[in-house]
Design an enzyme around this catalytic site. Sequence first.
Site, mmCIF file in Angstrom:
data_model
loop_
_atom_site.group_PDB
_atom_site.id
_atom_site.type_symbol
_atom_site.label_atom_id
_atom_site.label_comp_id
_atom_site.label_asym_id
_atom_site.label_seq_id
_atom_site.Cartn_x
_atom_site.Cartn_y
_atom_site.Cartn_z
ATOM 1 C CG LEU A 1 -1.818 1.247 1.368
ATOM 2 C CD1 LEU A 1 -2.883 1.271 0.278
ATOM 3 C CD2 LEU A 1 -2.461 1.282 2.754
ATOM 4 C CG HIS B 1 7.778 4.570 9.309
ATOM 5 N ND1 HIS B 1 7.269 5.719 8.756
ATOM 6 C CD2 HIS B 1 9.124 4.618 9.112
ATOM 7 C CE1 HIS B 1 8.252 6.426 8.237
ATOM 8 N NE2 HIS B 1 9.390 5.787 8.442
#
Length: 342
Positions: free
Chosen positions: A125, A228
């Site tokens: 993605l 992240h």
Amino acid sequence: MMVVRPIQANDHEALRDLARKTGPGFTSLQDNDEQVAAKLEAGLAAFLPGGIPAEALYLFVMEETDTGEVVGICGIEAAVGLSEPWYIYRVGTLVHASRELNVYNQINTLTITNDHTGYSELCTLFLTPEARHNKQGSLLSKSRFLFMAEFPQRFNEHLIAEMRGYSDVNGISPFWEGLGRHFFSLDFAEADKISSMSKVFIAELMPKNTIYTNLLSQDAQDAIGKTHEATTPARRLLENEGMRYTGYVDIFDGGPTLEARVNDIRAIQESQYVKIHIADIASDGELYMISTTEFSQFRCCMSPLMRAGKNLITVTPDVAAALNIIEGTTVRIVAMSSGRRF
């Protein structure tokens, strides 16, 4: 208008351009000619006519219909770990205790496993920064659920999604520095790049025994299960759809893996079939995803809808053109947000 569709052979340059923008830690699409070519080949093969393959990579791109520009990509692996082993750490707990010494310590552990072998996986993605607005990231990600709802026979009943783990502003992963580097003697970016092409070296070099996390640096411990910064919105989106972290992390960056049963995913549960009426209508109100039912010609976009009758909705000519549909076509719809039904 943005539409999500299967990748095509003429998307090679666009895919190569996206790969240059992903950055360190984005294992499934890196700035590598060989990987990009292999990714495109696998994506095209998945949509060829014939039987249902045990392993397939269904790749989709997001295209701006007015310009033809490709601004994003997403994918679904039908099954992981069948032809190549799928490695992941399971986070556990061991107790070291002594009544005689009045000592009781709970110690977190990491054990390498293949527990998700055969599971389907949401993967790859990525949306360009310029396109990250107006819920386009949600459309790109969630469109995969409508594809899975339409073709459930192509997927496992269990679904996972690996979230990119934490790294600092310089692209350095504290989890890798505290653990992986000791066994691989490679920088994180280099090891990650190699793993995207072949995972054989993981079996050769990774420690087979349980790892006590209290022996790692504090920075490495803190990174276990941490997402992240750029991936945090994607994690929240999937959690809102019903996916959960259950104690499995990536062996390179320590990023969390989310899990769910496919039939428990909100967008899959709440999706429904309706027929299309095409007319000029006011484009406001609650946003819905609308997807077609054709396999190789699958398309998905988002738009407000207007009820035109029982199991009948009205869409604008622009929406119909984006989906390549005509009056009376059956489509699948679901609200972009949870708790709403048409």
